[in-house]
Design an enzyme around this catalytic site. Structure first.
Site, mmCIF file in Angstrom:
data_model
loop_
_atom_site.group_PDB
_atom_site.id
_atom_site.type_symbol
_atom_site.label_atom_id
_atom_site.label_comp_id
_atom_site.label_asym_id
_atom_site.label_seq_id
_atom_site.Cartn_x
_atom_site.Cartn_y
_atom_site.Cartn_z
ATOM 1 N N ASP A 98 -4.778 8.384 11.507
ATOM 2 C CA ASP A 98 -3.421 7.893 11.678
ATOM 3 C C ASP A 98 -2.817 8.363 12.984
ATOM 4 O O ASP A 98 -3.037 9.490 13.430
ATOM 5 C CB ASP A 98 -2.542 8.364 10.513
ATOM 6 C CG ASP A 98 -2.937 7.709 9.207
ATOM 7 O OD1 ASP A 98 -3.031 6.476 9.191
ATOM 8 O OD2 ASP A 98 -3.167 8.427 8.217
ATOM 9 N N GLU A 138 0.863 -1.180 0.000
ATOM 10 C CA GLU A 138 0.000 0.000 0.000
ATOM 11 C C GLU A 138 0.902 1.234 0.000
ATOM 12 O O GLU A 138 1.786 1.353 0.843
ATOM 13 C CB GLU A 138 -0.880 0.035 1.245
ATOM 14 C CG GLU A 138 -1.769 -1.166 1.441
ATOM 15 C CD GLU A 138 -2.461 -1.120 2.799
ATOM 16 O OE1 GLU A 138 -2.362 -0.082 3.495
ATOM 17 O OE2 GLU A 138 -3.079 -2.121 3.179
#
Length: 268
Positions: free
Chosen positions: A61, A50
């Site tokens: 995140d 990814e």
């Protein structure tokens, strides 16, 4: 016809193991350095990679990936650099290359344009963690026209009807977030993960891959016992940060970790 992503997951299953999926943001620590780092993931043993599209407000995140995104953005990374990363990695390997991105950059770039450019770069699809399924028709139509998979994310809070709705809309695999909260390495794999995988599988035949927290071979083996894929991101980012600008050391570190994790998914 099966997609490149589906074939990679099926190949791992045929070996009676989970796939190893590695994540790194484009442009980290530099665009060229990031390309080398993603290649090192594959060299170490990742089946799928990814490539993250750095975002100025990465709300899902944790601090490790936020730090990497900040470094990439301060270095001037743009979507063209993300696509270049995909293109150069895809040209050098048979491993599927996905882009993981928040929706806003895709929307601003142009949905049809992004799908076309990603496909032209050799990308296999997108993971879109903040795109609601109800608002995904335009993207899924454009992705389908270019043979791209669309991976959606489910969480421990997702219930049966919602799981069925999300899994019906996606392709390639379902990304199961193993823990509640933001990304980051964990001391242990959350006990919610196995239950989420079982509930997700009840709604779909798609492979279910688990992310958010895996950082060691032992954890990879633990997750591989019940999931179709093990997703690792923050641990790879941290290895590059720990190298403190030494590119050779960073590449060796992520390659070594990928090898350890690859052994983990095989010894489940």
């Amino acid at each position: 016809m099966s997609s490149k992503l589906s074939k990679a997951l099926a190949a791992a299953k045929a070996e009676n193991r989970a796939a190893l999926i590695g994540y790194l943001p484009a442009g980290f620590p530099t665009v060229d350095g990031g390309i080398k780092a993603v290649r090192a993931l594959i060299e170490g043993g990742c089946d799928i990679v990814e490539v993250g599209l750095p975002h100025s407000d990465p709300v899902l995140d944790g601090p490790t990936i936020q730090t990497a995104d900040d470094i990439a953005l301060r270095g001037g990374v743009r979507i063209k650099d993300v696509l270049r990363t995909v293109a150069e990695v895809a040209a050098a390997t048979d491993a599927p290359v996905l882009v993981m991105t928040y929706w806003n950059p895709v929307d601003r770039y142009g949905v049809a344009r992004f799908a076309a450019d990603l496909a032209a770069a050799g990308g296999a699809g997108c993971i879109l963690p903040d795109l609601p399924v109800e608002e995904s028709d335009e993207w899924r139509k454009a992705a389908g026209e270019h043979g791209l998979d669309t991976v959606f994310v489910v969480a421990p809070s997702s219930k049966g009807p919602r799981l069925a709705e999300v899994t019906a809309a996606g392709s390639g695999f379902v990304y199961a977030a193993a823990v509640m909260g933001v990304t980051g390495t964990r001391a242990a794999v959350g006990n919610l993960a196995e239950d989420l995988v079982a509930r997700t599988r009840a709604t779909t035949d798609l492979p279910v891959c688990v992310g958010l927290g895996v950082s060691t071979a032992a954890q990879a083996a633990e997750v591989a016992a019940f999931a179709d894929g093990v997703i690792v991101g923050s641990a790879f980012v941290q290895r590059i940060l720990d190298a403190d600008g030494d590119e050779a050391a960073a590449l060796d570190a992520v390659r070594t970790l990928a090898g350890e994790l690859a052994e983990g998914v095989r010894r489940r």
